[in-house]
Design a protein around this motif. Structure first.
Motif, mmCIF file in Angstrom:
data_model
loop_
_atom_site.group_PDB
_atom_site.id
_atom_site.type_symbol
_atom_site.label_atom_id
_atom_site.label_comp_id
_atom_site.label_asym_id
_atom_site.label_seq_id
_atom_site.Cartn_x
_atom_site.Cartn_y
_atom_site.Cartn_z
ATOM 1 N N ILE A 19 0.839 -1.204 0.000
ATOM 2 C CA ILE A 19 0.000 0.000 0.000
ATOM 3 C C ILE A 19 0.874 1.255 0.000
ATOM 4 O O ILE A 19 0.621 2.215 -0.734
ATOM 5 C CB ILE A 19 -0.943 -0.001 1.224
ATOM 6 N N TYR A 20 1.925 1.241 0.833
ATOM 7 C CA TYR A 20 2.833 2.389 0.911
ATOM 8 C C TYR A 20 3.560 2.643 -0.414
ATOM 9 O O TYR A 20 3.727 3.781 -0.847
ATOM 10 C CB TYR A 20 3.902 2.152 1.989
ATOM 11 N N LEU A 21 4.014 1.557 -1.031
ATOM 12 C CA LEU A 21 5.000 1.678 -2.101
ATOM 13 C C LEU A 21 4.443 1.569 -3.519
ATOM 14 O O LEU A 21 5.061 2.058 -4.468
ATOM 15 C CB LEU A 21 6.085 0.613 -1.910
ATOM 16 N N SER A 22 3.303 0.913 -3.685
ATOM 17 C CA SER A 22 2.798 0.667 -5.040
ATOM 18 C C SER A 22 2.443 1.929 -5.823
ATOM 19 O O SER A 22 2.464 1.886 -7.065
ATOM 20 C CB SER A 22 1.593 -0.282 -5.001
ATOM 21 N N PRO A 23 2.121 3.069 -5.170
ATOM 22 C CA PRO A 23 1.912 4.271 -5.979
ATOM 23 C C PRO A 23 3.178 4.747 -6.701
ATOM 24 O O PRO A 23 3.098 5.470 -7.694
ATOM 25 C CB PRO A 23 1.450 5.314 -4.952
ATOM 26 N N VAL A 24 4.342 4.335 -6.191
ATOM 27 C CA VAL A 24 5.614 4.799 -6.751
ATOM 28 C C VAL A 24 6.363 3.688 -7.467
ATOM 29 O O VAL A 24 7.041 3.921 -8.465
ATOM 30 C CB VAL A 24 6.507 5.389 -5.633
ATOM 31 N N TYR A 25 6.243 2.459 -6.953
ATOM 32 C CA TYR A 25 7.012 1.335 -7.480
ATOM 33 C C TYR A 25 6.097 0.152 -7.795
ATOM 34 O O TYR A 25 5.034 -0.009 -7.182
ATOM 35 C CB TYR A 25 8.059 0.876 -6.454
ATOM 36 N N GLN A 26 6.542 -0.679 -8.710
ATOM 37 C CA GLN A 26 5.866 -1.959 -8.944
ATOM 38 C C GLN A 26 6.327 -2.925 -7.863
ATOM 39 O O GLN A 26 7.530 -3.084 -7.633
ATOM 40 C CB GLN A 26 6.222 -2.504 -10.316
ATOM 41 N N CYS A 27 5.391 -3.565 -7.166
ATOM 42 C CA CYS A 27 5.732 -4.412 -6.023
ATOM 43 C C CYS A 27 5.413 -5.877 -6.295
ATOM 44 O O CYS A 27 4.330 -6.213 -6.770
ATOM 45 C CB CYS A 27 4.974 -3.954 -4.769
ATOM 46 N N ILE A 28 6.361 -6.737 -5.957
ATOM 47 C CA ILE A 28 6.171 -8.188 -6.013
ATOM 48 C C ILE A 28 6.297 -8.705 -4.591
ATOM 49 O O ILE A 28 7.264 -8.388 -3.890
ATOM 50 C CB ILE A 28 7.227 -8.853 -6.912
ATOM 51 N N LYS A 29 5.323 -9.503 -4.131
ATOM 52 C CA LYS A 29 5.299 -9.962 -2.743
ATOM 53 C C LYS A 29 5.618 -11.452 -2.659
ATOM 54 O O LYS A 29 5.002 -12.255 -3.367
ATOM 55 C CB LYS A 29 3.932 -9.687 -2.115
ATOM 56 N N VAL A 30 6.550 -11.813 -1.780
ATOM 57 C CA VAL A 30 6.813 -13.225 -1.463
ATOM 58 C C VAL A 30 6.916 -13.337 0.048
ATOM 59 O O VAL A 30 7.269 -12.369 0.738
ATOM 60 C CB VAL A 30 8.096 -13.765 -2.142
ATOM 61 N N ASN A 31 6.620 -14.540 0.589
ATOM 62 C CA ASN A 31 6.522 -14.651 2.047
ATOM 63 C C ASN A 31 7.583 -15.536 2.684
ATOM 64 O O ASN A 31 7.386 -16.045 3.788
ATOM 65 C CB ASN A 31 5.121 -15.136 2.464
ATOM 66 N N SER A 32 8.715 -15.719 2.013
ATOM 67 C CA SER A 32 9.801 -16.471 2.635
ATOM 68 C C SER A 32 11.138 -16.100 2.002
ATOM 69 O O SER A 32 11.179 -15.633 0.851
ATOM 70 C CB SER A 32 9.576 -17.982 2.508
ATOM 71 N N GLY A 33 12.203 -16.327 2.774
ATOM 72 C CA GLY A 33 13.534 -16.084 2.240
ATOM 73 C C GLY A 33 13.843 -16.964 1.053
ATOM 74 O O GLY A 33 14.480 -16.528 0.088
ATOM 75 N N LEU A 34 13.389 -18.218 1.113
ATOM 76 C CA LEU A 34 13.631 -19.144 0.015
ATOM 77 C C LEU A 34 12.970 -18.663 -1.265
ATOM 78 O O LEU A 34 13.572 -18.706 -2.356
ATOM 79 C CB LEU A 34 13.119 -20.541 0.380
ATOM 80 N N GLU A 35 11.721 -18.177 -1.158
ATOM 81 C CA GLU A 35 11.031 -17.658 -2.345
ATOM 82 C C GLU A 35 11.777 -16.457 -2.927
ATOM 83 O O GLU A 35 11.818 -16.273 -4.150
ATOM 84 C CB GLU A 35 9.602 -17.256 -1.988
ATOM 85 N N ALA A 36 12.360 -15.640 -2.054
ATOM 86 C CA ALA A 36 13.121 -14.482 -2.524
ATOM 87 C C ALA A 36 14.333 -14.919 -3.338
ATOM 88 O O ALA A 36 14.623 -14.375 -4.404
ATOM 89 C CB ALA A 36 13.560 -13.627 -1.344
ATOM 90 N N VAL A 37 15.050 -15.916 -2.849
ATOM 91 C CA VAL A 37 16.227 -16.419 -3.553
ATOM 92 C C VAL A 37 15.824 -17.004 -4.899
ATOM 93 O O VAL A 37 16.457 -16.733 -5.929
ATOM 94 C CB VAL A 37 16.962 -17.473 -2.706
ATOM 95 N N VAL A 38 14.756 -17.805 -4.907
ATOM 96 C CA VAL A 38 14.290 -18.427 -6.152
ATOM 97 C C VAL A 38 13.862 -17.358 -7.152
ATOM 98 O O VAL A 38 14.186 -17.431 -8.345
ATOM 99 C CB VAL A 38 13.126 -19.397 -5.867
#
Length: 225
Positions: A19-38
């Motif tokens: 909500i904070y960032l999407s007006p300025v940036y495109q946001c991709i959400k992941v819910n784990s460190g492993l998903e971030a690495v992948v």
């Protein structure tokens, strides 16, 4: 619009960040460190907001693993305010550290400041969807993977990248790169463009989406979203 990878195991925090960032940036959400690495191995982000305290793979580990193959800017997010944690984050390759709860304006300011520092550092570099053409080091990389181009190929690609959507005739490219010092033919440019496309395809960059042939004229770089 730059892309941020938001990493947190709490869905509510991911929603707030978005909500904070999407007006300025495109946001991709992941819910784990492993998903971030992948995600970073298989796709791209311009910056990562990485929570520290997560199950299975915490932010420290994820940061270290991402740093094995990527120099993407990383801001660590944590509810802990221990100086040793801050030091640890920097030692693992983080670029900044924000403590929860954080002020929306401060977070945006830190992201903007980090992007400005990166822009200052890359004044002679052009970056496009994971592709980086660096005039100073004379290197071309895609998601940190180096692509070997000949000097002429490197110069030709640089002309196109520096002038998006502008059509360059073969004659213009010949004159710009060879400066009429040697005898060349129009098909020389075609050969170099073919080599550039082949090398970028081998690196898994979708070059055919952006490097366009204008039949009967020449070539142009089309920066589609």
């Amino acid at each position: 619009m730059k892309t941020l990878l938001l990493v947190d195991d709490e869905a509510r925090m991911l929603d707030l960040l978005s909500i904070y960032l999407s007006p300025v940036y495109q946001c991709i959400k992941v819910n784990s460190g492993l998903e971030a690495v992948v995600h970073m191995r298989n796709s791209y982000a311009d910056l990562i907001l990485l929570d520290v305290m997560m199950p299975e793979m915490d932010g420290w580990t994820a940061c270290a693993k991402i740093r094995e193959f990527s120099k993407v800017p990383i801001i660590m997010l944590t509810a802990r305010n221990d100086k040793s944690d801050v030091v640890r984050g920097f030692q693992l390759g983080a670029d900044d550290y924000v403590t929860k709860p954080f002020d929306e304006g401060e977070l945006l300011a830190r992201i903007d400041a980090l992007f400005r520092r990166m822009d200052d550092k890359n004044t002679k570099a052009i970056q496009f969807k994971g592709l980086k053409w660096d005039e100073e080091s004379h290197e071309l990389t895609y998601e940190e993977q180096q692509i070997q181009l000949t000097p002429k190929e490197f110069s030709l690609l640089g002309i196109l990248l520096k002038n998006p959507n502008k059509v360059f005739s073969r004659a213009h490219l010949l004159e710009s790169i060879w400066e009429n010092k040697v005898f060349t033919e129009d098909r020389t440019i075609d050969s170099h463009v073919r080599n550039i496309r082949d090398k970028l395809r081998q690196a898994k960059f979708p070059v055919d989406l952006y490097l366009s042939t204008v039949w009967g004229v020449g070539y142009k770089w089309v920066p589609k979203e």
